[in-house]
Motif scaffolding. Structure first.
Motif: not given
Length: 107
Positions: A28-29, A34, A37, A49-50, A53, A86, A90
């Protein structure tokens, strides 16, 4: 270590199947990323960002899968696949898996 999504390694023959190997990681960030994002999601476009990641997570999952194959004495992994799920808001799990094999060049 030879890595391939193919069921065999071109120019080689599988002499021994050692079993399924896998590697996974959950990432996760932090809250700052977040928020950035979330703002990008509003205006559209790539959510870098994702993307970053998930690229890091794929590399780590692959590294762990290779470690497991090396412990079995493999010199190749065939039929490699990647999947993601998931785990919570996040946070995502990346799983890399394949079949560890021992290959030798065809004569």
């Amino acid at each position: 270590m030879i890595l391939t999504t193919l069921p065999e390694v071109p120019g080689h023959r599988i002499v021994k199947v050692l079993g399924v190997v896998k590697g996974s990681t959950v990432r996760s960030k932090h809250i700052g990323k977040d928020i950035l994002a979330g703002l990008r999601q509003i205006v559209g476009g790539e959510i870098r960002e994702y993307t970053e990641m998930l690229a890091e997570a794929r590399a780590e999952a692959e590294r762990r899968m290779i470690e497991e194959a090396e412990k079995l004495g493999a010199n190749a992994i065939v039929n490699i696949r990647y999947t993601t799920s998931s785990v919570m808001a996040n946070a995502a799990e990346i799983l890399a898996y394949g079949t560890a094999v021992l290959v030798e060049p065809e004569a």
